[in-house]
Design an enzyme around this catalytic site. Structure first.
Site, short mmCIF file in Angstrom:
data_model
loop_
_atom_site.label_atom_id
_atom_site.label_comp_id
_atom_site.label_asym_id
_atom_site.label_seq_id
_atom_site.Cartn_x
_atom_site.Cartn_y
_atom_site.Cartn_z
N SER A 1 -4.08 -6.56 11.81
CA SER A 1 -5.15 -6.69 12.80
C SER A 1 -4.77 -6.21 14.20
O SER A 1 -5.63 -6.09 15.07
CB SER A 1 -5.61 -8.15 12.88
OG SER A 1 -6.35 -8.49 11.72
N LYS B 1 -6.74 -3.38 15.51
CA LYS B 1 -8.06 -3.60 16.07
C LYS B 1 -8.11 -3.22 17.56
O LYS B 1 -9.19 -3.00 18.12
CB LYS B 1 -8.50 -5.05 15.90
CG LYS B 1 -8.83 -5.46 14.46
CD LYS B 1 -9.26 -6.92 14.41
CE LYS B 1 -9.86 -7.31 13.07
NZ LYS B 1 -8.87 -7.54 12.01
N SER C 1 -10.78 -12.27 15.48
CA SER C 1 -10.22 -11.18 14.70
C SER C 1 -11.11 -10.84 13.51
O SER C 1 -10.64 -10.57 12.41
CB SER C 1 -8.80 -11.51 14.21
OG SER C 1 -8.14 -10.36 13.74
#
Length: 415
Positions: free
Chosen positions: A86, A89, A151
């Site tokens: 993540s 991101k 997230s």
């Protein structure tokens, strides 16, 4: 190709610690070779010294940099590609913020939740999600919070589709933009970091990306430090970055975890005028992720301090000129020239000027044309600082340019 010229300054310059406030640090970059002339902004740190005092981390991959100085304070296997989970991101958000700043989208715009976004990253996926309902329109503002706080994998896909029409098209934008901002070890296969072949980054690239977000989009950076996000009066999400909750000055950015990649974290914190960025990756537990990042930040804040080398406007040295009305151009910094060195440093440094030359006239005052490389006497800490033309140098006539050419051939400008 013109040679890289090096002019060594006083081999043991004495500099003094800065005690004034606020502290001003000009951009510094640690690079592996002389900077090419006219290349624009100095490259981000490509090599770095071993940490002063023998500091070490058990994180398999890590980097710590001073954001204001563009100086790497510590690194460990920082250029190896790995699965960022993540943490990638951050690239999705970089594009979202770019579109917002350009006015192509607005925070209040509603983006549709497609079945693909819902199934791939939402509730049916059983992954990290903000649980945006299928076939509803979610404001960009809420989607950003769904990424920075929760997230949400669904939030990333919804943003991607809303901006580019499809996640596939958005991923192409991600890879194109990665090259534009200097990410050399990154390739993206989706918008959210879910497992995908070829989806990789390096610790250094994550630090570069974090700095880009902080410097380019200060008006949106607050999203990363938001501790809670209440969504649809049904969910209250808590920021997954543990250091945001600790009282150590951290105000962002992003965690990441997959079974394949271990635990990772990109974080930034500020104390006084100093901002540090830390990246750790490949750790076995969430507790290790938190503790290693925290220890590295604490070490960085206490182990380095700024020193003054040259005051604003003071000439550092001269560079040779070809075809100009003068044979030399004075070199100055962009304001005061300050260094970041280990706190234990006495202030003794060695310094040299590096440039590709001789430099062809005409030259405009303010052109970046050389680099000041400074090494601390007590450690291998290295600062590289861009230097600029201190005055205009006009072009000489044809005859004088011919003489200059003969001088280069005969003496290599060793004048």
């Amino acid at each position: 190709m013109p040679p890289a010229y090096r002019r060594r300054l006083n081999p043991a310059l004495s500099i003094r610690p800065l005690v004034y406030a606020p502290r001003r640090l000009i951009n510094i970059a640690v690079v592996g070779a002389a900077l090419a002339l006219g290349g624009g902004a100095a490259a981000f740190a490509q090599t770095a010294q071993k940490a002063a005092g023998g500091y070490e981390t058990k994180a398999p991959r890590a980097i710590l940099m001073d954001s204001g100085a563009d100086l790497v304070l510590y690194e460990k296997d920082a250029d190896t590609q790995f699965i960022p989970a993540s943490m990638s991101k951050l690239m999705t958000l970089a594009l979202v913020f770019r579109e917002l700043k350009a006015g192509r989208i607005k925070l209040e715009d509603g983006f549709n939740v497609s079945e693909y976004a819902w199934r791939t990253g939402g509730a049916p996926s059983k992954t990290s999600a903000m649980f945006a309902p299928l076939n509803t329109a979610v404001p960009v503002d809420e989607l950003i919070q769904g990424v920075t706080v929760q997230s949400g994998n669904d939030a990333c896909i919804i943003l991607a589709e809303g901006i580019a029409g499809s996640e596939e098209a958005f991923v192409k934008m991600m890879n194109d933009h990665a090259k534009e901002i200097g990410l050399t070890q990154s390739h993206f296969a989706n918008s959210n970091g879910l497992p995908a072949e070829g989806h990789v980054m390096s610790a250094r690239d994550l630090a570069i990306l974090a700095k880009h977000l902080i410097d380019t989009y200060p008006e949106y950076y607050h999203y990363f430090g938001q501790k809670e996000f209440k969504y649809r009066e049904k969910f209250t999400f808590r920021n997954r970055n543990p250091l945001v909750w600790a009282d150590i000055g951290v105000d962002g950015l992003k965690t990441g975890h997959l079974k394949e990649s271990g635990y990772g974290l990109v974080a930034s914190g500020k104390r006084g005028d100093q901002r540090l960025i830390v990246v750790v990756a490949g750790l076995e537990t969430a507790n290790d992720r938190e503790s290693e990042a925290r220890k590295m930040l604490e070490w960085g804040f206490k182990s380095f301090k700024p020193f003054r080398l040259f005051n604003e406007g003071v000439k550092v040295s001269d560079a040779l000129v070809w075809g100009g009305t003068q044979h030399y151009v004075p070199l100055v910094g962009n304001g005061n020239i300050d260094l970041l060195l280990p706190a234990s440093a006495t202030g003794a440094v060695s310094a040299s000027i590096i440039y590709d030359g001789p430099i062809k006239a005409p030259i405009r005052k303010g052109d970046q044309i050389a680099t000041l490389r400074v090494n601390a006497a007590e450690s291998s800490a290295t600062n590289e600082i861009p230097l600029y033309a201190g005055e205009d140098i006009g072009q000489s006539n044809f005859a004088m340019r011919g003489i200059d050419s003969l001088l280069v051939l005969a003496f290599g400008w060793l004048l």
